[in-house]
Motif scaffolding. Structure first.
Motif, short mmCIF file in Angstrom:
data_model
loop_
_atom_site.label_atom_id
_atom_site.label_comp_id
_atom_site.label_asym_id
_atom_site.label_seq_id
_atom_site.Cartn_x
_atom_site.Cartn_y
_atom_site.Cartn_z
N THR A 15 0.72 -1.05 0.12
CA THR A 15 0.10 -0.05 0.23
C THR A 15 0.81 1.04 -0.10
O THR A 15 2.25 0.92 0.13
N GLU A 16 0.13 2.37 0.06
CA GLU A 16 1.48 3.27 0.07
C GLU A 16 2.42 3.88 0.56
O GLU A 16 3.28 3.97 0.54
N ASN A 17 1.88 3.91 2.46
CA ASN A 17 3.13 3.13 3.04
C ASN A 17 2.98 2.04 4.33
O ASN A 17 4.01 2.28 4.98
N LYS A 18 2.79 1.31 3.11
CA LYS A 18 2.88 -0.26 4.03
C LYS A 18 3.08 -1.35 3.45
O LYS A 18 2.57 -1.60 2.43
N ILE A 19 4.33 -2.36 3.59
CA ILE A 19 4.31 -3.29 3.14
C ILE A 19 4.29 -4.50 3.86
O ILE A 19 4.39 -4.84 4.83
N LEU A 53 9.93 -1.65 10.91
CA LEU A 53 9.10 -3.17 10.60
C LEU A 53 8.64 -3.05 12.40
O LEU A 53 8.64 -3.29 13.70
N GLU A 54 7.18 -3.00 12.33
CA GLU A 54 5.81 -2.55 12.84
C GLU A 54 5.88 -3.65 13.62
O GLU A 54 4.83 -4.16 14.89
N ASN A 55 5.57 -4.99 12.66
CA ASN A 55 5.20 -6.37 13.37
C ASN A 55 5.80 -7.46 12.72
O ASN A 55 6.23 -6.75 11.64
N PHE A 56 6.63 -8.81 13.78
CA PHE A 56 6.93 -9.26 12.66
C PHE A 56 6.71 -10.80 14.15
O PHE A 56 7.28 -10.96 15.33
N ASP A 57 5.62 -11.59 13.02
CA ASP A 57 5.41 -12.52 13.78
C ASP A 57 5.84 -13.76 13.53
O ASP A 57 5.99 -14.54 12.70
N THR A 58 7.23 -14.39 14.56
CA THR A 58 7.88 -15.74 14.26
C THR A 58 7.13 -16.83 13.86
O THR A 58 7.35 -17.80 13.03
N ALA A 63 5.41 -9.94 8.42
CA ALA A 63 5.99 -8.67 9.24
C ALA A 63 5.12 -7.84 8.88
O ALA A 63 4.70 -8.12 6.80
N THR A 64 5.56 -7.29 8.85
CA THR A 64 4.43 -4.95 8.13
C THR A 64 5.78 -4.53 8.58
O THR A 64 5.84 -4.28 9.67
N VAL A 65 6.04 -3.59 7.52
CA VAL A 65 6.32 -2.48 7.72
C VAL A 65 6.12 -1.77 7.41
O VAL A 65 5.45 -1.42 6.03
N THR A 66 6.55 -0.30 7.33
CA THR A 66 5.94 0.90 7.33
C THR A 66 6.81 1.83 6.97
O THR A 66 7.97 1.69 7.13
N GLY A 67 6.92 3.26 6.50
CA GLY A 67 7.44 3.77 6.02
C GLY A 67 7.20 3.98 4.87
O GLY A 67 6.95 3.27 3.66
N THR A 68 8.86 4.55 3.61
CA THR A 68 8.77 4.69 2.42
C THR A 68 8.82 4.27 1.35
O THR A 68 10.95 4.21 1.53
N ALA A 69 9.07 3.69 0.41
CA ALA A 69 9.82 2.65 0.29
C ALA A 69 10.09 3.01 -1.04
O ALA A 69 9.47 3.17 -1.94
N CYS A 70 11.74 2.91 -1.89
CA CYS A 70 12.50 3.33 -3.30
C CYS A 70 12.84 2.25 -3.97
O CYS A 70 12.25 2.70 -4.96
N ASP A 71 12.94 0.80 -3.12
CA ASP A 71 13.45 -0.29 -3.59
C ASP A 71 13.26 -1.68 -2.89
O ASP A 71 13.27 -1.73 -1.39
N ILE A 72 12.77 -2.65 -3.73
CA ILE A 72 12.35 -3.68 -2.74
C ILE A 72 13.38 -4.95 -3.98
O ILE A 72 13.48 -4.84 -5.41
N ARG A 73 14.15 -5.38 -3.22
CA ARG A 73 14.80 -6.67 -4.55
C ARG A 73 15.43 -7.85 -3.18
O ARG A 73 15.11 -7.66 -2.14
#
Length: 82
Positions: A15-19, A53-58, A63-73
């Motif tokens: 989404t806009e600011n969440k992965i 890293l907002e949530n990480f359920d082992t 996991a949920t990452v928030t912020g502005t992502a510029c690159d995913i590789r």
């Protein structure tokens, strides 16, 4: 460099600011500009600004990452960065 497909059993929902990521086996590194997550056969690297890293359920590998992502590789292999 040869393009090589990396098979992994995971999913990303952007989404806009969440992965939201499913299928994670661990967190390799965590900084506000880059987060590296371990997948079964690769490493997922998210770069950007104000990443958190907002949530990480082992137990469920979610996991949920928030912020502005510029690159995913992806990087082949899941145990090292470099």
């Amino acid at each position: 460099m040869k393009n090589e497909k990396i098979k992994t059993n995971h999913s990303l929902f952007l989404t806009e600011n969440k992965i939201e990521i499913k299928g994670i086996s661990g967190v390799l590194s965590y900084q506000s500009k880059e987060i590296a997550l371990s997948l079964p056969s690769s490493t997922l690297i998210i770069s950007g600004t104000d990443l958190s890293l907002e949530n990480f359920d082992t137990e469920n590998g979610v996991a949920t990452v928030t912020g502005t992502a510029c690159d995913i590789r992806y990087k082949k292999g899941s145990d090292k960065l470099g």
